[in-house]
Design an enzyme around this catalytic site. Sequence first.
Site, short mmCIF file in Angstrom:
data_model
loop_
_atom_site.label_atom_id
_atom_site.label_comp_id
_atom_site.label_asym_id
_atom_site.label_seq_id
_atom_site.Cartn_x
_atom_site.Cartn_y
_atom_site.Cartn_z
N HIS A 126 0.85 -1.20 0.00
CA HIS A 126 0.00 0.00 0.00
C HIS A 126 0.89 1.26 0.00
O HIS A 126 0.70 2.16 -0.81
CB HIS A 126 -0.92 -0.05 1.23
CG HIS A 126 -1.72 1.19 1.45
ND1 HIS A 126 -3.05 1.29 1.10
CD2 HIS A 126 -1.38 2.38 2.00
CE1 HIS A 126 -3.49 2.49 1.42
NE2 HIS A 126 -2.50 3.18 1.97
N GLU A 127 1.88 1.28 0.89
CA GLU A 127 2.74 2.47 1.01
C GLU A 127 3.57 2.69 -0.25
O GLU A 127 3.72 3.82 -0.71
CB GLU A 127 3.66 2.33 2.23
CG GLU A 127 2.93 2.42 3.55
CD GLU A 127 2.19 3.74 3.73
OE1 GLU A 127 2.67 4.77 3.22
OE2 GLU A 127 1.12 3.74 4.33
N HIS A 130 1.68 4.53 -2.81
CA HIS A 130 1.56 5.99 -2.65
C HIS A 130 2.73 6.66 -3.38
O HIS A 130 2.58 7.75 -3.94
CB HIS A 130 1.60 6.39 -1.17
CG HIS A 130 0.29 6.26 -0.44
ND1 HIS A 130 -0.90 6.76 -0.92
CD2 HIS A 130 -0.02 5.70 0.77
CE1 HIS A 130 -1.87 6.52 -0.04
NE2 HIS A 130 -1.37 5.88 0.98
N GLU A 182 -6.13 6.93 -1.12
CA GLU A 182 -6.08 5.71 -0.30
C GLU A 182 -6.63 4.51 -1.08
O GLU A 182 -6.06 3.42 -1.06
CB GLU A 182 -6.88 5.89 1.00
CG GLU A 182 -6.26 6.83 2.00
CD GLU A 182 -4.84 6.46 2.39
OE1 GLU A 182 -4.45 5.30 2.24
OE2 GLU A 182 -4.11 7.37 2.80
#
Length: 280
Positions: A126-127, A130, A182
Amino acid sequence: MNMRRMLILGLLLLTQFMAGCAVNKTDIQGFNLISVAEEKDLGDKFAVEIEKQYTVVNDPELQGYVERVGRRLLTGARSVDFPYTFKVVLDDSVNAFAIPGGHTYVNTGLIKMADSEAEMAAVMAHEINHVVARHGTRQMTQEYGYSLVLQLVLGQNPGLLAQLASQMFGKAGMMSYSRSMESQADYLGVETMYKAGYNPEGMLTFFTKLDSKSASNPSQLARFFSSHPLTAERIQEVRSEIGQLPPKSWQPGDPAEFKRIRAKVSKLVAPPAKPATGTK
Ligand SMILES: [Zn+2]
């Protein structure tokens, strides 16, 4: 600012006004006035500040482990524009964070809460995304304006750089991305895990576990939820994305190795987790 940038800036403002800053989650090529090279420079400056605020764990085995998981995840990322780094920081709030330019930090609290390498990898995936979709510089440009971000890139305002590093990524606060960013990081995170051979169910089991534990341990989880609001809709989106992926065989990592790493992390004494501040 040269003519081309002024023109792009005008277009960007107009587009944002019209579109309400929506992010299409399958598209990583959003408007970004900050170049890849500028973002790398800015990220390197931020990393110096971040590593003053957090204690990077000085253990070659732990650092080597997260580095290896991170490198494996990058094989499943859509683009790798930055020289990523992966480090464990001594902080028992359940979180990981990646700053512009690809410096990625895994909190000891995340490793303690994960039940498998795939669960830890899910939050890292997920990070990483980003960064892949360059949400950090896009968000900063929206919040602070292009000229201020450029001042930081050029090193013209070191005091403000330290302050923003702390407000956005440091212990005092946490970058707050838009809901559509997100959602995109989840979407691409599942894809990254799948391509890298991690079962993306790890994201689902981890989010579900956090959701059920948040009632009993709100302070430890507050920072995760403040920077990544976990809604039923978000969990449902991850579930439906996974449901559409073709079956595949997984390489889950060595469960015995993960247990050994987690046991080692459990013995580290972290300063108490601070409750989230500055959330939106
Ligand atoms: Zn996020």
